[in-house]
Design a protein around this motif. Structure first.
Motif, PDB file in Angstrom:
ATOM      1  N   TYR A   1      -7.344  -8.178   1.272  1.00  0.00           N
ATOM      2  CA  TYR A   1      -6.934  -7.053   0.429  1.00  0.00           C
ATOM      3  C   TYR A   1      -7.273  -7.297  -1.027  1.00  0.00           C
ATOM      4  O   TYR A   1      -7.565  -8.417  -1.442  1.00  0.00           O
ATOM      5  CB  TYR A   1      -5.444  -6.739   0.616  1.00  0.00           C
ATOM      6  CG  TYR A   1      -4.473  -7.859   0.300  1.00  0.00           C
ATOM      7  CD1 TYR A   1      -4.197  -8.843   1.246  1.00  0.00           C
ATOM      8  CD2 TYR A   1      -3.805  -7.924  -0.928  1.00  0.00           C
ATOM      9  CE1 TYR A   1      -3.279  -9.870   0.980  1.00  0.00           C
ATOM     10  CE2 TYR A   1      -2.889  -8.934  -1.200  1.00  0.00           C
ATOM     11  CZ  TYR A   1      -2.636  -9.905  -0.242  1.00  0.00           C
ATOM     12  OH  TYR A   1      -1.739 -10.912  -0.512  1.00  0.00           O
TER      13      TYR A   1
ATOM     14  N   TRP B   1      -8.367  -2.238   2.674  1.00  0.00           N
ATOM     15  CA  TRP B   1      -7.824  -3.278   3.547  1.00  0.00           C
ATOM     16  C   TRP B   1      -8.889  -3.808   4.489  1.00  0.00           C
ATOM     17  O   TRP B   1      -9.606  -3.024   5.096  1.00  0.00           O
ATOM     18  CB  TRP B   1      -6.658  -2.727   4.407  1.00  0.00           C
ATOM     19  CG  TRP B   1      -5.650  -1.967   3.634  1.00  0.00           C
ATOM     20  CD1 TRP B   1      -5.442  -0.611   3.676  1.00  0.00           C
ATOM     21  CD2 TRP B   1      -4.708  -2.490   2.679  1.00  0.00           C
ATOM     22  NE1 TRP B   1      -4.437  -0.273   2.804  1.00  0.00           N
ATOM     23  CE2 TRP B   1      -3.968  -1.406   2.189  1.00  0.00           C
ATOM     24  CE3 TRP B   1      -4.418  -3.768   2.204  1.00  0.00           C
ATOM     25  CZ2 TRP B   1      -2.965  -1.546   1.232  1.00  0.00           C
ATOM     26  CZ3 TRP B   1      -3.432  -3.915   1.258  1.00  0.00           C
ATOM     27  CH2 TRP B   1      -2.712  -2.812   0.788  1.00  0.00           C
TER      28      TRP B   1
ATOM     29  N   CYS C   1       0.505  -8.711   0.871  1.00  0.00           N
ATOM     30  CA  CYS C   1       0.060  -8.380   2.232  1.00  0.00           C
ATOM     31  C   CYS C   1       0.991  -7.310   2.791  1.00  0.00           C
ATOM     32  O   CYS C   1       2.206  -7.498   2.842  1.00  0.00           O
ATOM     33  CB  CYS C   1       0.076  -9.611   3.134  1.00  0.00           C
ATOM     34  SG  CYS C   1      -0.338  -9.177   4.843  1.00  0.00           S
TER      35      CYS C   1
END
Ligand SMILES: [Zn+2]
Length: 335
Positions: free
Chosen positions: A76, A259, A11
């Protein structure tokens, strides 16, 4: 062309790997097939293949696996294509000047709404820099609103076209803007979800913004995709069809983005770089129907988007796309 190579990801907001899988490769391949089927049904017989390709081509490198960060909800790809692969995809040669002019005209109405919203958050006139200015539709809309607008884009070929329309455009990325330049607003309407390093872009925006300047990003809402994705496998046919409709009409089916930001992850990312979120505006994707779209499909899209926009304007968490407006905090002087 060799296939992409991959590396493991984390992340980029929380910098750890604590995440749950929300779609495996087989799920995503099924989404690609579902997307083809969705568009084939809605296009007239005899539609040129490239027009169908336009609608699904961005999925040529469908994600291997999608995960959701346990803390901030960011969606993601893990693993992810190596950075240079993505640069290649986005720096590829573009369409003809005629096609670019048509795109400029097509995009103008939606970007007028965005220019109006930005002008309202800014509260007064001033200068705006658009990152990923492409065919200059926002630059034109911003100028109509009395803003002084400049663009920066990595696509040098398209930039030549945009300059021919009378706009100032810099070749390169946000951090290639020369030192000493400053703006009252920085807008990233189109590319923030595709950047290899969004945090770098946020920091670069902070550098060129005047204190209290406005930064806006428009992104696909990861939370919306995360909520609807499981319904694609629902046992109720109507629920399945509705989920596919809402995702496909907003270019979210197959999740062709790097993303999937959520409001929460953007608040965190922007906060760490000295920004304060002042407004979140929910929206839907611009119309995708064109001269090849069957009349019933055009009407279906208009109806679906009117309903989704009605909901999105009232609750950004139920919006397929979100625009997040933030102000660069004033630097407090030590007394
Ligand atoms: Zn996170």
């Amino acid at each position: 062309m060799p296939g992409p190579s991959y590396e493991f990801a984390h992340c980029i907001v929380c910098s750890h790997t604590d995440a749950e899988v929300i779609a495996e490769h087989d799920d995503l391949r099924a989404e690609v097939e579902s997307l083809w089927e969705f568009h084939e049904k809605r296009l007239r017989t005899g539609t040129p293949t490239d027009r169908l390709m336009d609608r699904v081509a961005f999925s040529e490198h469908a994600p291997v696996r999608l995960v959701r960060c346990s803390d901030c909800g960011l969606i993601y790809r893990n693993p992810v294509e190596r950075t240079h692969e993505l640069d290649e995809i986005y720096a590829r040669e573009g369409p003809s000047p005629g096609a670019l002019r048509a795109l400029h005209e097509t995009q103008l109405p939606a970007l007028r709404a965005q220019a109006k919203a930005l002008r309202s958050v800014m509260g007064r006139g001033g200068s705006v820099l658009e990152v990923g200015s492409y065919v200059g539709a926002f630059l034109a809309a911003a100028r109509e609103r009395g803003l002084s607008a400049e663009g920066v884009d990595i696509n040098a070929g398209v930039n030549c076209f945009t300059r021919s329309m009378g706009f100032a455009v810099h070749d390169g990325e946000l951090d290639s803007i020369e030192r000493g330049r400053s703006f009252d607003a920085v807008a990233i309407w189109n590319t923030f979800d595709q950047l290899a390093d969004p945090r770098r872009a946020v920091n670069a925006a902070a550098k060129v913004l005047r204190p209290n300047g406005v930064f806006v990003v428009r992104v696909p809402n990861g939370a919306f995709y995360g909520r609807l994705r499981p319904l694609l496998a629902s046992s109720h046919p109507l629920q399945r069809a509705a989920a596919r409709e809402m995702l496909a009409q907003n270019n979210l089916l197959t999740f062709p983005y790097r993303w999937g930001f959520t409001e929460r992850s953007l608040r965190a990312l922007l906060g760490e770089s000295g920004f304060e979120v002042v407004q979140v505006r929910g929206d839907v994707l611009v119309p995708i129907a064109d001269e090849w779209t069957r009349p019933w499909a055009r009407a279906e899209e208009m109806g679906a988007k009117a309903l989704m926009r009605f909901i999105a304007r009232r609750s950004s968490t139920h919006a397929p796309w979100i625009e997040v407006y933030a102000r660069r905090r004033l630097v407090r002087l030590e007394s």
